[in-house]
Scaffold this motif. Structure first.
Motif, PDB file in Angstrom:
ATOM      1  N   ASP A   4       9.674   0.285  -4.175  1.00  0.00           N
ATOM      2  CA  ASP A   4      11.136   0.320  -4.033  1.00  0.00           C
ATOM      3  C   ASP A   4      11.595  -0.514  -2.826  1.00  0.00           C
ATOM      4  O   ASP A   4      12.589  -1.245  -2.897  1.00  0.00           O
ATOM      5  N   LEU A   5      10.832  -0.405  -1.742  1.00  0.00           N
ATOM      6  CA  LEU A   5      11.203  -1.146  -0.530  1.00  0.00           C
ATOM      7  C   LEU A   5      11.066  -2.648  -0.770  1.00  0.00           C
ATOM      8  O   LEU A   5      11.921  -3.447  -0.343  1.00  0.00           O
ATOM      9  N   TYR A   6      10.021  -3.053  -1.492  1.00  0.00           N
ATOM     10  CA  TYR A   6       9.876  -4.478  -1.851  1.00  0.00           C
ATOM     11  C   TYR A   6      11.055  -4.950  -2.700  1.00  0.00           C
ATOM     12  O   TYR A   6      11.565  -6.055  -2.525  1.00  0.00           O
TER      13      TYR A   6
ATOM     14  N   ASP B 168      14.016  -3.815  -2.682  1.00  0.00           N
ATOM     15  CA  ASP B 168      15.169  -3.895  -1.786  1.00  0.00           C
ATOM     16  C   ASP B 168      15.126  -5.187  -0.960  1.00  0.00           C
ATOM     17  O   ASP B 168      16.132  -5.873  -0.796  1.00  0.00           O
ATOM     18  N   ILE B 169      13.942  -5.529  -0.451  1.00  0.00           N
ATOM     19  CA  ILE B 169      13.779  -6.752   0.348  1.00  0.00           C
ATOM     20  C   ILE B 169      13.979  -7.985  -0.535  1.00  0.00           C
ATOM     21  O   ILE B 169      14.651  -8.943  -0.167  1.00  0.00           O
TER      22      ILE B 169
ATOM     23  N   TYR C 196       3.389   6.792   2.974  1.00  0.00           N
ATOM     24  CA  TYR C 196       4.342   6.383   1.939  1.00  0.00           C
ATOM     25  C   TYR C 196       3.639   6.395   0.597  1.00  0.00           C
ATOM     26  O   TYR C 196       2.444   6.110   0.517  1.00  0.00           O
TER      27      TYR C 196
ATOM     28  N   CYS D 294      -0.384  -3.766  -0.476  1.00  0.00           N
ATOM     29  CA  CYS D 294       0.892  -4.409  -0.098  1.00  0.00           C
ATOM     30  C   CYS D 294       0.805  -5.928  -0.236  1.00  0.00           C
ATOM     31  O   CYS D 294       1.771  -6.585  -0.640  1.00  0.00           O
TER      32      CYS D 294
ATOM     33  N   GLU E 177       7.335   4.323  -3.216  1.00  0.00           N
ATOM     34  CA  GLU E 177       8.254   3.991  -2.111  1.00  0.00           C
ATOM     35  C   GLU E 177       8.042   2.553  -1.614  1.00  0.00           C
ATOM     36  O   GLU E 177       9.005   1.837  -1.304  1.00  0.00           O
TER      37      GLU E 177
ATOM     38  N   ARG F  98       9.399  -2.050   6.835  1.00  0.00           N
ATOM     39  CA  ARG F  98      10.223  -3.094   6.188  1.00  0.00           C
ATOM     40  C   ARG F  98       9.886  -4.473   6.739  1.00  0.00           C
ATOM     41  O   ARG F  98       9.808  -5.455   6.001  1.00  0.00           O
TER      42      ARG F  98
END
Lengths: 310, 310
Positions: free
Chosen positions: B248-250, B252-253, B241, B180, B245, B292
């Motif tokens: 994708d979340l990154y 989105d952020i 996760y 991450c 995923e 998140r």
């Protein structure tokens, strides 16, 4: 493979070469026509075995071990070096972990450039299972259990030909601190009038497997030549004797009684692990030296060397 | 028990205190009113946490660790120090054994005069069973498996209050080299125009349990205060996760796409061990930071520190 070693003598590196098993191993492998490179921390001229090349190197000296291995480029390695006193391990637990675990890895790592080298690590029967609940019998047992797990895992990681021997209680002439040697030494000192104290034995009924060190080094040669990498081989006589029986046999050899003080204990700090693993896993090896001969030779050793067990 | 510590602040010694988890632990335990003694190899003035007392000591310096423990006389010890890169462990296997196994024993041995001290060793989920056939995934896994066996065996030998935590993949702001953080750092560098390369991810479907490091240090405090000596506690979010995923979340952020190069791999060198052990063995702890938030904070960290992940 190094062409030199195909046509000429095989080279064996023996660590802990000045110790009890080490000195017998040097003599045996040299006698078998191998070129013996002996790693020692220090050794007196008197203790050197003829025809053996000695190299001074401390076990904890990672760089020194690497250089030594590079100089020798061994075909075989017999790793005997380490500490093996259960009582001492209680007073120096960290030293036992340092000495019995790390140098094994220094050696294995230094041998990675020699993939054809066959390596025998000598473990101990006094190991315990390394999974919860952890029940180490003593720091010595922990150090040998970690050494075993580290060496056999290392074999998986780096594909080296690493074999593990688990010898029982090795006996015979030479500077051992095992029960048979301590008793033989005491009898010899008592004979010379150097002591009038009784020898203390915790219990008549403690049973142990005793194996002559000269039979053990033959087993080690067989394992170095034929052992399967990653396997654990139990090296023992297969017959247990009680400390009482050993004492009786000594009295018979000595031809008169000597003073013994018997304890009430039914167990000792060294424990008495039951070994049911098949001996040498079917390889062609049988111990040939009778217990009586081993004890006679122990007594003779202490009579000759004047009680100096080093 | 030391009367001083009953009336005054509790003292916690944190090793590896300048690292990713260590810096969060220093901040958290100082904030909880403990007196924090932080052991570091080196630290810059900028990275020091206010109110924390720093001590310079190398992990391999046995004597130094003993002196440090004597000076501090801690009530609690949180042992975080060690090496934790799987790829690096393949190139420096001996260093990993030395660093992850021996210093743990130096520390435990130095703490023997303080029988009331409670000690938390942070292990890893990437351990493997230490019995035949030995199947280590990598030298890092071997080093942590040996550390675990050594620490829990030591507890049996010397009766110290030693507890083992096995954290999952800790994430959050700070100098981590985890997935991450590497991705967050890359996004931030890409945003600043410092790179136009795509970030390589071996597979969308690798699944991992990620836990915010700030939740982990809370778990560590609970374990130091309430954990059962000899027990192994799994410290994880309990939810896995995929790397897909997380990516994708990154996105989105970050609110726009960034270049990714997907590999075909279904597995990574780090493996994906299934952890079915009950989390924290029923102790009252729940992670509170949503994934998140963790990722947002990672990105913010790299935006602020200018991409210097140390």
């Amino acid at each position: 493979m190094d062409a030199r070693n195909d046509s000429l003598q095989r080279i064996i590196l023996i660590t802990g070469a000045s110790g009890f098993t080490g000195s017998h191993a040097c003599r045996y492998f040299a006698g078998e026509g191998m070129q013996v490179a002996a790693m020692v921390r220090h050794i007196s001229e008197d203790d050197k075995v003829e025809g053996v090349q000695y190299y001074t190197c401390d076990l904890l000296d990672k760089k020194g071990i690497e250089e030594l291995v590079g100089t020798i480029a061994p075909d075989y390695v017999l790793h005997l070096a380490g500490k093996n006193s259960v009582p001492e391990s209680w007073t120096e637990p960290v030293l036992y972990m340092e000495t019995n675990v790390l140098p094994t890895l220094y050696l294995l790592n230094a041998l990675r450039p020699y993939p054809f080298c066959r390596i025998l690590i000598t473990g101990s029967m006094l190991v315990f299972p390394l999974y919860p609940p952890f029940r180490p019998p003593h720091p010595y047992g922990l150090s040998k259990s970690l050494q075993k797990a580290a060496a056999l895992s290392w074999k998986e990681l780096f594909g080296q030909a690493i074999i593990l021997a688990e010898p029982s209680n090795l006996i015979g002439p030479g500077p051992s601190r095992g029960f048979c040697s301590l008793l033989g030494q005491h009898i010899s000192a008592w004979e010379r009038g150097e002591t009038d104290e009784a020898f203390h034995i915790p219990s008549r009924i403690i049973r142990r497997d005793f194996l002559d060190v000269r039979d053990a080094v033959i087993a080690y040669k067989i394992l170095l030549e034929q052992g399967l990498p990653g396997e654990i081989y139990s090296v023992r006589s297969g017959k247990e004797y009680t400390l009482g029986e050993i004492t009786d046999l000594y009295m018979d050899i000595f031809e008169k009684p000597f003073p013994i003080e018997w304890g009430e204990g039914e167990n000792s700090s060294q424990g008495n692990p039951k070994n049911t693993a098949p001996r040498m896993k079917g390889l062609d090896w049988e111990p040939s030296i009778p217990l009586r001969t081993s004890l006679t030779d122990v007594l003779e050793y202490f009579r000759t060397c004047g009680g100096d067990s080093k």
